[in-house]
Write a protein that holds these residues in place. Structure first.
Motif, PDB file in Angstrom:
ATOM      1  N   THR A 130       7.982   8.306   3.748  1.00  0.00           N
ATOM      2  CA  THR A 130       7.609   8.917   5.025  1.00  0.00           C
ATOM      3  C   THR A 130       6.246   9.597   4.913  1.00  0.00           C
ATOM      4  O   THR A 130       5.417   9.521   5.837  1.00  0.00           O
ATOM      5  N   VAL A 131       5.994  10.246   3.776  1.00  0.00           N
ATOM      6  CA  VAL A 131       4.692  10.866   3.542  1.00  0.00           C
ATOM      7  C   VAL A 131       3.589   9.807   3.570  1.00  0.00           C
ATOM      8  O   VAL A 131       2.546   9.971   4.214  1.00  0.00           O
ATOM      9  N   ALA A 132       3.823   8.702   2.843  1.00  0.00           N
ATOM     10  CA  ALA A 132       2.829   7.620   2.790  1.00  0.00           C
ATOM     11  C   ALA A 132       2.590   7.035   4.170  1.00  0.00           C
ATOM     12  O   ALA A 132       1.456   6.723   4.547  1.00  0.00           O
ATOM     13  N   LYS A 133       3.658   6.907   4.945  1.00  0.00           N
ATOM     14  CA  LYS A 133       3.555   6.362   6.292  1.00  0.00           C
ATOM     15  C   LYS A 133       2.721   7.294   7.187  1.00  0.00           C
ATOM     16  O   LYS A 133       1.862   6.849   7.955  1.00  0.00           O
ATOM     17  N   GLU A 134       2.975   8.588   7.087  1.00  0.00           N
ATOM     18  CA  GLU A 134       2.229   9.557   7.883  1.00  0.00           C
ATOM     19  C   GLU A 134       0.757   9.574   7.478  1.00  0.00           C
ATOM     20  O   GLU A 134      -0.123   9.726   8.329  1.00  0.00           O
ATOM     21  N   GLU A 135       0.475   9.413   6.183  1.00  0.00           N
ATOM     22  CA  GLU A 135      -0.910   9.341   5.726  1.00  0.00           C
ATOM     23  C   GLU A 135      -1.613   8.114   6.306  1.00  0.00           C
ATOM     24  O   GLU A 135      -2.773   8.178   6.724  1.00  0.00           O
ATOM     25  N   ASP A 136      -0.882   6.999   6.348  1.00  0.00           N
ATOM     26  CA  ASP A 136      -1.448   5.781   6.955  1.00  0.00           C
ATOM     27  C   ASP A 136      -1.817   6.036   8.414  1.00  0.00           C
ATOM     28  O   ASP A 136      -2.898   5.661   8.873  1.00  0.00           O
ATOM     29  N   ARG A 170       0.831  -1.209   0.000  1.00  0.00           N
ATOM     30  CA  ARG A 170       0.000   0.000   0.000  1.00  0.00           C
ATOM     31  C   ARG A 170       0.860   1.252   0.000  1.00  0.00           C
ATOM     32  O   ARG A 170       0.616   2.196  -0.766  1.00  0.00           O
ATOM     33  N   ARG A 171       1.885   1.289   0.811  1.00  0.00           N
ATOM     34  CA  ARG A 171       2.729   2.486   0.917  1.00  0.00           C
ATOM     35  C   ARG A 171       3.583   2.692  -0.331  1.00  0.00           C
ATOM     36  O   ARG A 171       3.778   3.832  -0.771  1.00  0.00           O
ATOM     37  N   PHE A 172       4.096   1.600  -0.900  1.00  0.00           N
ATOM     38  CA  PHE A 172       4.925   1.787  -2.096  1.00  0.00           C
ATOM     39  C   PHE A 172       4.077   2.227  -3.285  1.00  0.00           C
ATOM     40  O   PHE A 172       4.534   3.027  -4.117  1.00  0.00           O
ATOM     41  N   ARG A 173       2.859   1.705  -3.366  1.00  0.00           N
ATOM     42  CA  ARG A 173       1.964   2.178  -4.427  1.00  0.00           C
ATOM     43  C   ARG A 173       1.687   3.681  -4.261  1.00  0.00           C
ATOM     44  O   ARG A 173       1.545   4.404  -5.244  1.00  0.00           O
TER      45      ARG A 173
END
Length: 279
Positions: free
Chosen positions: A268-274, A239-242
């Motif tokens: 890091t952006v994707a992680k924070e969004e999660d 999910r994060r890499f996509r």
């Protein structure tokens, strides 16, 4: 010469209808050529794949997919049962009866006078019953607690089962803290092999295997199913890499056209969004 189509099974009972459909597919006179060619061995990989797809639907909490995937898994059992019936070995009814008998035998606290205090005590009782069954079926006069452990299980799942078996006879860590120390020890042994003047790939392989085995033990001690934990992490990683790919696309680039530093920042952006979405 045109063939006459087989009648479509219309039994009101869904299970009987499914069995009738499978019998028609395996009918030498008008059945499906592909289904007729199959054997236990050729179907087994599909059975394993369907079980994993059930697990993935559960992991994603996708009830619509779970309904479909459970049907696909049920089809595998029906298919194996029909192959066995065609060979005169046993039938789907025999499978169901064996399963029902086993459930009754392993639940004496439900169908008998045995009393258990809680789920933990029931789990121990279940394993005791299984151990007695293994002893009764033992092919040698010197049985092992590791007998009848399927060798074709995924390595992580088999590691967990090996550890559970030996823990039942006292070969176990006292608590999780002991295992954390062992993980640090195994990691250091991996580091030593990697930094050796002439690294030996076989030694590195062995030490990484020891490290993974110990991590499985930590998960067991924490009451976490390691295969499921890793499956969740795989889903999270995907999910994060996509999301990283999507953010790069907004900039007109692909991962291959980007630097590791840029992708790591977007990760890091994707992680924070999660985290913001409770994932």
């Amino acid at each position: 010469m045109p063939r006459s189509p087989l009648p479509i099974p219309t039994d009101a009972d869904p299970m009987r209808r499914l069995l009738a459909i499978m019998a028609s597919l395996r009918n030498p006179d008008g059945g499906c050529p592909w289904d007729l060619e199959q054997s236990f061995a050729t179907i087994a990989p599909h059975t394993i794949e369907e079980a994993y797809e059930v697990a993935e639907a559960i992991e994603r909490n996708d009830m619509e997919s779970l309904k479909d995937e459970l049907g696909d898994l049920l089809l595998q059992v029906v298919f194996h049962g029909q192959i066995a019936q065609d060979a005169g070995a046993f039938s789907f009814t025999d499978i169901a009866e064996r399963c029902a008998d086993k459930l009754i035998r392993r639940h004496p606290h439900v169908f008998g006078e045995t009393v258990v205090a809680d789920a933990e005590e029931q789990t121990k009782a279940w394993e005791d019953i299984k151990a007695a069954e293994r002893a009764a079926k033992a092919k040698t006069a010197d049985p092992s607690v590791l007998d009848d452990l399927t060798s074709t299980l995924p390595a992580m799942t088999r590691a967990l089962k090996l550890q559970n078996r030996v823990a039942r006879v006292g070969f176990d860590w006292t608590d999780a803290a002991d295992i954390l120390g062992k993980i640090e020890e195994e990691l250091e042994e991996v580091r030593v092999e990697f930094t050796a003047p002439a690294p030996d790939p076989s030694r590195i392989r062995d030490e990484i295997g020891d490290l993974l085995f110990t991590v499985v033990n930590l998960a067991r001690k924490a009451g976490i199913e390691p295969e499921g934990a890793l499956r969740s992490t795989n889903i999270k990683f995907e999910r994060r890499f996509r999301r990283v790919e999507a953010l790069l696309k907004e900039r007109g680039r692909t991962p291959a056209q980007s630097t590791l530093e840029e992708m790591d920042a977007l990760w890091t952006v994707a992680k924070e969004e999660d985290h913001a979405n409770g994932l």
